[in-house]
Design a protein around this motif. Sequence first.
Motif, PDB file in Angstrom:
ATOM      1  N   GLU A  21      33.276 -20.964 -35.653  1.00 34.05           N
ATOM      2  CA  GLU A  21      33.161 -20.615 -34.238  1.00 34.05           C
ATOM      3  C   GLU A  21      32.575 -19.217 -34.086  1.00 34.05           C
ATOM      4  N   ASP A  25      29.021 -18.597 -32.190  1.00 34.04           N
ATOM      5  CA  ASP A  25      28.959 -17.750 -30.996  1.00 34.04           C
ATOM      6  C   ASP A  25      27.902 -16.659 -31.122  1.00 34.04           C
ATOM      7  N   GLY A 245      36.072 -16.679 -27.956  1.00 33.23           N
ATOM      8  CA  GLY A 245      34.693 -16.198 -27.849  1.00 33.23           C
ATOM      9  C   GLY A 245      34.578 -14.727 -27.516  1.00 33.23           C
ATOM     10  N   ARG A 370      36.099 -18.774 -22.167  1.00 37.76           N
ATOM     11  CA  ARG A 370      36.970 -19.603 -22.997  1.00 37.76           C
ATOM     12  C   ARG A 370      38.379 -19.017 -23.094  1.00 37.76           C
TER      13      ARG A 370
END
Length: 447
Positions: A21, A25, A245, A370
Amino acid sequence: MTDYAFVLGKNWTLSIAELLEYLTDRAIDYEIVDYSRTAIILDLHRYFEPRELGDIQEALGGCYKIGKVVSNFNKDLAVRAFPAEGNIHRDARGRLRECPWVDRIWGNVKGKKIKFGFSTYPLVNYESDIDLKKLTLGLDEWTKRTLSEKGARRAVYYAYDDTDPDNPDMPNMALWPQTVAEQTLYKPPNSEILILLTTNRMYIANTIVLYDSMLQKYRDESRPYVAAEISTSPKICRTLLNLAGARRGDTILDPFCGTGTLLMEGALLGMRVIGIELDGNTAQGARSNLKWLGKDLGEHLDYKVVKGDARDANKLIQETVDAVAFEPELGPVFDNPPQPKKAKSIIDDLIKLYKQTLNAIATRLRPGGRVGMTLPVINAVGNQVNVDVYRMTDGTPFTVRKMLRRSQLGSQEKIDDRVKLYPNRETLPERKRGQVVQRDVLMLSKS
């Protein structure tokens, strides 16, 4: 070669999910080369400076070491050279005795004093076909001999530490990050060398950066306000920030901030942090911790902690935030598993709390923002009772963002079933042995 090795935390699936992730990102191009329950090998498609790797390591909660891959072999070579049972194959030992990694890690060693040590990370917690102790010490000895033959003034190695205190029956073949730091094995010309065993390969990597466990211990023990019963681990806090994020310069919100651990981790990563805490004394404790951290760093930290109810977040704060990360109220602490009916009643009440909180923070979270959060899993008598995430998000502007998405993982055809990752996970477990109330980790996106 642009392959890099990431040594994973004990919750290896969550560690991989967080790492992927983080890279996604930041639009860092990667390809999964291989992985195990202890490490993942990624082709990052370009060379990364140590400073860049340091930034990645600092941000991650589930990664202990990052190294550059310098050699890789068929795993069968290690099996034949150092079999757990049966005959040793001298030709296999001969190939490993050549130590091709020496030139790739050190280059010209003439006249240098060198400290080093091998750390071995198996496919799972053990390798049934390989004598890990002999493999580790064998490569230590052969590397020392090769360095001396190539003109090193002095070459000494450090062997692995004692057994893992959490698993005393399991042999530990890896140097603790604290040992690597204390002996400066990550600073050239010294080196920690990683042996990473996967389903079919053995990778050799040179540690570039590692988790600073001593600094984290110092901050945990030195901050002025501590309440262990409501404190989340710093590493889980960083994982939640990455799942949310959050990036340097962002404004992040923790609506259940407690003593401020997540806020402190965000501030250390260059974020503006806002916390909400229901208890006035605990809110003041969080402020004290952030004030202490700023003085300890010699920096001005941009933070705000307000006393109030998370369900009133839209009234308590006025600014727009970029990300929300938190561990919410998880319910009562149990000494023994409750009856399923009681556990279900607790979870039902918590779902109402979470739904109201999500609707409140949605008014302050930027479009597309998020949430990274934990959820309780109650080990009741006879079964587990957990939160239905779709029931929780129904009537809110949030949708579940799945982790370990198939697009992130690629093909797993040649991966051992014991370590195969299941894609498109709605939640991932974060467990502590012996606790009645466990946790799941969840990622949400604002629609």
